[in-house]
Each structure stands twice: as structure tokens, then as C-alpha cells.
Design a protein around this motif. Structure first.
Motif, mmCIF file in Angstrom:
data_model
loop_
_atom_site.group_PDB
_atom_site.id
_atom_site.type_symbol
_atom_site.label_atom_id
_atom_site.label_comp_id
_atom_site.label_asym_id
_atom_site.label_seq_id
_atom_site.Cartn_x
_atom_site.Cartn_y
_atom_site.Cartn_z
ATOM 1 N N SER A 565 0.813 -1.214 0.000
ATOM 2 C CA SER A 565 0.000 0.000 0.000
ATOM 3 C C SER A 565 0.847 1.264 0.000
ATOM 4 O O SER A 565 0.318 2.367 -0.159
ATOM 5 C CB SER A 565 -0.929 0.015 1.216
ATOM 6 N N THR A 566 2.150 1.124 0.188
ATOM 7 C CA THR A 566 3.042 2.288 0.192
ATOM 8 C C THR A 566 4.257 2.014 -0.676
ATOM 9 O O THR A 566 4.664 0.869 -0.876
ATOM 10 C CB THR A 566 3.528 2.620 1.613
ATOM 11 N N TRP A 567 4.831 3.080 -1.184
ATOM 12 C CA TRP A 567 6.070 2.956 -1.952
ATOM 13 C C TRP A 567 7.264 3.189 -1.036
ATOM 14 O O TRP A 567 7.249 4.112 -0.222
ATOM 15 C CB TRP A 567 6.099 3.976 -3.094
ATOM 16 N N PRO A 568 8.302 2.373 -1.168
ATOM 17 C CA PRO A 568 9.495 2.605 -0.347
ATOM 18 C C PRO A 568 10.137 3.940 -0.686
ATOM 19 O O PRO A 568 10.201 4.338 -1.850
ATOM 20 C CB PRO A 568 10.410 1.436 -0.706
ATOM 21 N N GLN A 569 10.600 4.615 0.337
ATOM 22 C CA GLN A 569 11.322 5.869 0.154
ATOM 23 C C GLN A 569 12.803 5.569 -0.077
ATOM 24 O O GLN A 569 13.335 4.599 0.449
ATOM 25 C CB GLN A 569 11.185 6.741 1.405
ATOM 26 N N PRO A 570 13.489 6.391 -0.878
ATOM 27 C CA PRO A 570 14.936 6.197 -1.021
ATOM 28 C C PRO A 570 15.624 6.199 0.341
ATOM 29 O O PRO A 570 15.426 7.107 1.154
ATOM 30 C CB PRO A 570 15.365 7.407 -1.860
ATOM 31 N N GLY A 571 16.394 5.170 0.591
ATOM 32 C CA GLY A 571 17.126 5.069 1.844
ATOM 33 C C GLY A 571 16.289 4.666 3.022
ATOM 34 O O GLY A 571 16.787 4.625 4.145
ATOM 35 N N GLN A 572 15.019 4.311 2.809
ATOM 36 C CA GLN A 572 14.136 4.025 3.933
ATOM 37 C C GLN A 572 14.566 2.786 4.705
ATOM 38 O O GLN A 572 14.300 2.654 5.880
ATOM 39 C CB GLN A 572 12.702 3.865 3.435
ATOM 40 N N GLY A 573 15.254 1.872 4.032
ATOM 41 C CA GLY A 573 15.656 0.647 4.710
ATOM 42 C C GLY A 573 16.980 0.745 5.416
ATOM 43 O O GLY A 573 17.389 -0.179 6.112
ATOM 44 N N ASN A 574 17.695 1.847 5.248
ATOM 45 C CA ASN A 574 19.023 2.004 5.830
ATOM 46 C C ASN A 574 19.062 3.214 6.749
ATOM 47 O O ASN A 574 18.200 4.088 6.700
ATOM 48 C CB ASN A 574 20.084 2.208 4.730
ATOM 49 N N THR A 575 20.085 3.281 7.564
ATOM 50 C CA THR A 575 20.341 4.498 8.322
ATOM 51 C C THR A 575 20.581 5.639 7.347
ATOM 52 O O THR A 575 21.259 5.474 6.334
ATOM 53 C CB THR A 575 21.579 4.309 9.222
ATOM 54 N N ASP A 576 19.991 6.781 7.637
ATOM 55 C CA ASP A 576 20.148 7.934 6.759
ATOM 56 C C ASP A 576 21.630 8.237 6.560
ATOM 57 O O ASP A 576 22.355 8.489 7.523
ATOM 58 C CB ASP A 576 19.456 9.144 7.396
ATOM 59 N N PRO A 577 22.119 8.214 5.298
ATOM 60 C CA PRO A 577 23.541 8.461 5.070
ATOM 61 C C PRO A 577 23.961 9.894 5.362
ATOM 62 O O PRO A 577 25.135 10.170 5.516
ATOM 63 C CB PRO A 577 23.712 8.137 3.579
ATOM 64 N N ASP A 578 22.995 10.818 5.446
ATOM 65 C CA ASP A 578 23.325 12.222 5.707
ATOM 66 C C ASP A 578 22.301 12.793 6.687
ATOM 67 O O ASP A 578 21.299 13.388 6.292
ATOM 68 C CB ASP A 578 23.319 13.020 4.407
ATOM 69 N N PRO A 579 22.522 12.616 7.994
ATOM 70 C CA PRO A 579 21.544 13.103 8.976
ATOM 71 C C PRO A 579 21.423 14.618 8.990
ATOM 72 O O PRO A 579 20.494 15.152 9.598
ATOM 73 C CB PRO A 579 22.095 12.571 10.303
#
Length: 720
Positions: A565-579
Motif C-alpha cells: 500500500s506504500t512505496w518505499p522511500q529512497p534510503g528508507q531501509g538504511n540508516t540515513d547516510p546524511d543526517p
């Protein structure tokens, strides 16, 4: 080709990071792309007193169309200085200037200013194609070339300086141009037939007379500039040859326009510069429109400012198109528009196309046994790098495609027909040894992304065998391999084999399966996967399943996205590479009202000099930004343009947040924030611990400097 709308579940995602500027093919294979006579240097890697812009993947922004999604913006007196990578005596610069403006760049070699300048203009940029669903104003960049009048060596410095007009410099191509070629013995010169090499007189009839006189031989185009005011036809059994594409230049938007030819036409070693400033699909504003006939060739050409380089219909059997440069076309670079047999398109360079850079479209008869090989394609800004629409036994091999923008993948293998009669994909479609860098894009019609390499059963099932081998996909902002029925009908994509692929730093998923079908994956190795290995959600719901057959040797992409029901966001599965990144940049923005051209998107475009202004005299006014997913926002930075022309003012702002876009709560109550150009025209808002919001809303109830709400940038950060 233009695109049609597809009905799909709505969800919008925007890429969040740019990644590398270069890519290397797998070690076991030769590097993909063309062997080029020049070396390109990105402006963002050069020394500059200007401002770097990007990276940005947001449709409609200048940076999103730049090579590497980054460039350098120069205001008057600012410069960018390149270190020359090779011995050179010429340079070509890809640049942008604001709409409606023209100017020039001063050029310096090792600190010494040259007498001549490099003209820049917006004349050929800012194309609007309102009849194409999902299109926005695009085609922001242009190219300008010059001979330096001297040789420079590797390590020397060449600088470009703005003389008044704001210029955004993207990339510089450094080249050692050889001397003028001499006239072939026995050839017929166009000047002997009255052509004017000054470019002032009309040379059309002289070209026609020379072609008639040289049947079976060579028409010679000496160094010079030649103006043609109408197209050539009846061209057959002749070679048109120049002294080199930097020396022999023809100025016309329509060079050859003919529906048939007996063939053996050879066009080589000259340039054609058009005057196409808009895209009018009913106009034949092309270098070649129609047929050159069998056993013809096009080589060593420089084609620029046309609608299409070559739009080929009729009999073009065994045509060879090689070693050409096709720049700044408002539509396709080359399109084999049906009935193309045995055509080879190889070792060409294409940049800044307004549609597919290279396309085969099997209209009125199948393209067959034809290939796109070893081409380098950069920055198609409204479609695919390479598109195969139907056809039989087609090959796409060893190409390098980078930086596709809206509505486009790096490579599309598709049964989208557009018109009838159409010949769907059949036989074996071979896609091998290609490298795709920062390809794939948000499709505004689908409201979700397109993958770097797409197999699309748009109007009918894909029944051909599709073999995809030895592919390198680097820094795709979204998915790597997409399987979709773009018309929304759920037709099958079967008989697909993917083997020997390397996927690096893909924004969302490795496999994006949106329709029924089957594909076998072998030796597909992925690293830096953004969200999950597989999105497997065929549409329409209940239409069938997509089966992934494991051929062994796969790694790095075994996980599956769990929520269709939702589209994955870029980087959603990983720790944010640029906090420390700005979460609001490039995100969808809406407002209760806006004034003239000062639209909501200007507040999230990354440019503090552009701004949103609400309807006047109508407080309260609100701006809402969709961050794409719930975020623990801790700080907002609110900006107005830094120019001193903006007097100091106080705006009264309430910050609200929502996770669903419907129910909002107050995050920070009504507060007056001071904006003063003496301190950067910036205000900071600290958000309380525990704040978690997807939709950020700023409601303005007063402004002491103007009777409207105004923000040039709204920035949101998870760090305080």
C-alpha cells in the motif's frame, strides 16, 4: 516519443542523494560507452568563486538536469576554473542561463584573458510541451563551443567568468581538434556551384546543384558557414563530406526531408546547427527526416539545436550511424521509426535530448536485426536514454547512459505502441554490457518511480525472450530493474533472464515488480540497497503474480518490501547516510494561495533567491510541505532572499504537523520571527523533542514588510 498517463496507486517519492559522478563497468568487460575525442570535466569538481548547486532529482529544477545532478552557478564576476585533462585546443561548455537572457563568458587560459568570449543564451532552452502528460518546463541546458586559438596541455588552467548574466556551468569538454581535411579528388564543391561560405547568402540551390552534378561521387563542403533556407530532397547515390565538424558548418533546421531514396547516401564530417527553439511535432525540423535508402551512413557529424537528429522512416536498411555528436535536440536524438532492418547505431555521443536519446519504434512495420552499440548518452530530460518500442531481434549493448530525468529510465524495453499498426517485441531482445548511472526517475503520471532498466508490457504482453546480461547500475535514485505494465492493464512480462548484474547504491529496490510475469536472476550482486531487495506488488490487484526464479550467484537483495500500500522511500531501509540533510528540499509543496509566479515549489527548490509569496491581503496563509514519510524534525530554517533589497521584517508564524495530511496539531505556537538581510534574512525555529511529522505546515498571520506570507526556503532538519 511522448508519454501517456497510466493509472496506478498514488504515492510520491523523491530521491534524496546524488552519489558518484563516474562509473566503471565490471572488470570482466570492456568499459561501456563511446570512444570519444574529448574528455569531460564536471564544473563541481573544478575551482570556483561561484556557488555549487545540487545534487537534486526534483523535476523542473536546473540541478536535476545537470550532469551528475550538480553544477556551478556564476554571478557577474565569478568564475569556474578547470584543470585541463588532456592536450586540447578546443572546448565545449554545457551551461544554463535564466530564461529570456543572453550574455557571454570571458575565457582565461593560465590566467590570461582571451580576446574572444563564449556566447551564452537561453534561446534554445526552457521548452514547454503541455500536450505531454507529466511534462514541466524542461531542457534548461545548452552547449557552446570554441576553438581556443592555442594548444593547452594537461594540467593547464582554463577558466570561464560571467560578464553580467548569471550562468550555471555544468561540464566542459576538452578536445584536440585536428586540422581541416582537404578536398577529395574528383569531388564537386558546393562553392563552385555558388554556395556562400560566409553564411550570408542562401546556399540551398548550390547544394542541390552540387548533389545533382556529383551522382555516384562526392559533394565537398569546404570550411565555412552555409545557410540553407529549405530542405534537400531526392538525395541518393552521393556522399556529402566536409572538412570536419569544427570547420564545415551548415545552418538549417531541415537538412534532408524525403520519404524514399535508392540509397548509398553518405553524410560525413560536417556540422548542422538548427534554429529550433520549441518542439512542434508536426514540423520536420530534423537533420534527416525520412529515408536515406539502403546501405547509407552518417558519420563524424555534429548536430545541434534541431528537433530530432535523425527521424528515420521508410527504407534505411543496413544504415550505419557512427561517431557523431547530437546535442540539444528538443525531442529524440535518433528514432528508427519502423521498418529499419540491419541498422547499426554505434559510438555516438548524445547530450540534452528533450525526449528519448535513442529510440526504435516499430510503427508500420517491425524494426529488426538492428542495434544500439557503444553509445554515450547524458541528460535526456523528458524520457529514456534508450527506448525500444517493439521490434524483432534487437540488440542494445555496451552503452553508457547517465542522468535521466522525468518520465525516463536509462533503458526501456517496451510494448508501448502510441499508434497502430504496431509490431510488438518478438524474437530475442539482447540487452548486454550496459552501464547506467543515476538513471530512473519519478514519473509524475504514475506518482511513483521508474527503474533504471525497465521492461514494460504497456499495451500488450512481452512474449519475446529478453536477455539482460552484464549490466552495471550505479546510484539509481530509485529502483534498478523494473517490470511494469505501464498502461495499467497488468499484461505479463515473461521470458526475461537477468544475469551478471552489479547494482550499487540503488535508492529503493533492486527488483521493482509491478505486473504479472516471470524473470530468472543469476549472479546479480547488489550493495548499498536503499530500502529492500524486492518490491513485488503486481497491479491491478489480483491480476496475477510475478515470479522471481533464482538462478544462483545472487547476493545483497534477498529482502522483500512488505507493504504494497506504500512505496518505499529512497534510503528508507538504511540508516540515513546524511543526517544533516534538508528534508524539505525538493519535496512536494502546496499553499493556500500564491502570487503570480511565486509558487509554493520555490520555497523548497534549494535556491534562496527564488521565493513563494501567498495571495496578498488575505491572512492567514499556509504553506505545506510533504516530507514523504514521518520524520523526527527538530529544527526549521526559514529564509527570505538574502539581497539587501529585501528590507527587515517580522513574520508571525505557527508551526503545525501531521502524519496523515488530514489531522494537524500545533507544534510551535504563533511566534514572531525576525528576518533581517544584515544577518542573512534567516530565522531558526526549534521544534520540541518528540515531534514526529510527515506534513509540515507553516501558517502566517502577519508580515510587517508585505501584506502576504513569504519564504524563499523552508528547511527541515532532524538535527538541532
Amino acid at each position: 516519443m511522448h508519454r501517456t498517463v497510466r493509472g496506478m496507486p498514488a504515492a510520491m517519492v523523491v530521491a534524496l542523494s546524488a552519489g558518484l559522478l563516474t562509473a566503471t563497468a565490471p572488470a570482466a568487460h570492456a568499459a561501456a560507452g563511446a570512444s570519444l575525442p574529448f574528455t569531460s570535466v564536471e564544473a563541481e569538481s573544478a575551482t570556483t568563486t561561484g556557488t555549487k548547486i545540487g545534487p537534486d532529482y526534483t523535476q523542473g529544477t536546473v540541478a536535476s538536469e545537470a550532469s551528475g545532478r550538480q553544477a556551478v552557478r556564476l554571478n557577474s564576476g565569478q568564475r569556474v576554473e578547470f584543470t585541463v585533462p588532456r592536450a586540447s585546443n578546443a572546448v565545449n561548455v554545457s551551461y544554463n542561463v535564466p530564461d529570456g537572457q543572453s550574455g557571454s563568458l570571458n575565457v582565461y587560459v593560465n590566467g590570461t584573458k582571451l580576446a574572444k568570449t563564449l556566447p551564452v543564451t537561453s534561446k534554445y532552452s526552457y521548452v514547454d510541451t503541455g500536450w505531454i502528460a507529466g511534462a514541466k518546463t524542461h531542457h534548461f541546458f545548452d552547449n557552446a563551443r570554441m576553438l581556443l586559438g592555442q594548444s593547452v596541455q594537461a594540467g593547464d588552467k582554463v577558466a570561464f567568468e560571467s560578464t553580467g548574466t548569471q550562468v550555471t556551468v555544468d561540464v566542459a569538454d576538452f578536445e584536440q581538434v585536428g586540422g581541416e581535411a582537404g578536398q577529395p579528388a574528383g569531388s564537386v564543391s558546393v562553392t563552385s556551384n555558388g554556395a556562400d561560405p560566409s553564411g550570408n547568402g542562401d546556399s540551398t540551390q548550390a547544394f542541390r546543384d552540387a548533389i545533382a552534378a556529383a551522382q555516384g561521387g562526392v559533394v565537398w563542403i569546404p570550411p565555412g558557414d552555409y545557410k540553407l533556407t529549405s530542405s534537400l530532397s531526392g538525395v541518393q547515390n552521393v556522399t556529402l563530406q566536409g572538412a570536419g565538424s569544427w570547420y564545415s558548418v551548415v545552418h538549417t533546421s531541415r537538412f534532408i526531408d524525403q520519404s524514399s531514396s535508392s540509397g548509398s547516401v553518405h553524410l560525413k564530417d560536417f556540422a548542422v546547427f538548427g534554429e529550433v527553439t520549441e518542439r512542434v511535432d508536426s514540423n520536420p525540423d530534423n537533420f534527416v527526416n525520412g529515408s536515406l535508402g539502403p546501405n547509407s551512413s552518417v558519420s563524424g557529424m555534429w548536430l545541434q539545436h534541431l528537433k530530432v537528429g535523425l527521424w528515420l522512416t521508410g527504407n534505411n536498411d543496413n544504415l550505419v550511424v557512427e561517431n557523431n555528436r547530437i546535442l540539444d535536440t528538443t525531442a529524440d536524438g535518433l528514432n528508427l521509426n519502423g521498418n529499419a532492418h540491419g541498422v547499426r547505431v554505434r559510438n555516438n555521443f548524445l547530450r540534452n535530448q528533450g525526449d528519448d536519446s535513442l529510440a526504435m519504434w516499430s510503427l508500420n512495420g517491425a524494426d529488426s536485426n538492428s542495434s544500439f552499440e557503444n553509445n554515450t548518452i547524458s541528460q535526456p530530460n523528458l524520457a529514456n536514454g534508450i527506448a525500444i518500442y517493439g521490434g524483432t531481434d534487437i540488440t542494445v549493448s555496451d552503452n553508457l547512459v547517465s542522468d535521466t530525468n522525468a518520465l525516463g529510465s536509462g533503458i526501456a524495453i517496451s510494448n508501448q505502441k502510441f499508434l497502430d499498426p504496431f509490431s510488438p517485441l518478438s524474437g530475442t531482445i539482447t540487452v548486454s554490457g550496459n552501464t547506467l548511472v543515476r538513471t530512473g526517475a519519478m514519473n509524475p503520471n504514475w506518482n511513483h518511480p521508474m527503474g533504471a532498466l525497465r521492461v514494460d508490457s504497456y499495451d500488450s504482453a512481452v512474449n519475446a525472450t529478453v536477455n539482460i546480461t552484464d549490466t552495471t547500475i550505479t546510484d539509481s535514485p530509485y529502483g534498478a530493474f523494473e517490470f511494469v505494465s505501464g498502461g495499467g492493464h497488468g499484461y505479463s512480462t515473461g521470458n526475461v533472464n537477468v544475469s551478471g548484474a552489479t547494482v550499487k547504491n540503488t535508492g529503493t529496490v533492486v527488483v521493482q515488480a509491478e505486473t504479472q510475469g516471470t524473470a530468472k536472476f543469476s549472479n546479480v550482486q547488489a550493495t548499498g540497497v536503499g530500502a529492500a531487495g524486492i518490491y513485488n506488488c503486481p497491479y491491478p490487484s489480483g491480476s496475477g503474480t510475478f515470479t522471481i526464479n533464482d538462478g544462483g550467484g545472487n547476493s545483497g537483495w534477498s529482502s522483500t518490501w512488505s507493504d504494497c500500500s506504500t512505496w518505499p522511500q529512497p534510503g528508507q531501509g538504511n540508516t540515513d547516510p546524511d543526517p544533516n540533510r534538508n528534508l524539505a528540499k525538493g519535496r512536494p509543496a502546496t499553499a493556500t494561495g500564491s502570487q503570480d509566479v511565486y509558487t509554493p515549489g520555490k520555497a523548497v527548490d534549494g535556491d534562496a533567491n527564488t521565493y513563494w509569496e501567498s495571495a496578498n491581503n488575505a491572512f492567514p496563509q499556509s504553506l505545506t510541505v510533504d516530507l514523504g514519510s514521518a520524520q523526527a524534525v527538530r529544527k526549521l530554517t526559514l529564509k527570505l532572499p538574502p539581497s539587501s533589497a529585501w528590507g527587515a521584517r517580522t513574520q508571525t508564524v505557527t508551526v503545525l504537523g501531521s502524519t496523515d495530511g488530514s489531522n494537524y496539531s500545533t507544534v510551535v505556537g504563533s511566534t514572531g520571527y525576525r528576518f533581517d538581510p544584515a544577518t542573512g534574512n534567516t530565522a531558526t525555529v526549534s521544534l520540541p523533542a518528540g515531534t514526529n511529522l510527515r506534513y509540515l505546515r507553516l501558517t502566517v498571520t502577519a508580515n510587517t514588510g508585505w501584506p502576504a506570507a513569504q519564504f524563499s526556503e523552508v528547511e527541515a532538519y532532524v538535527t538541532s
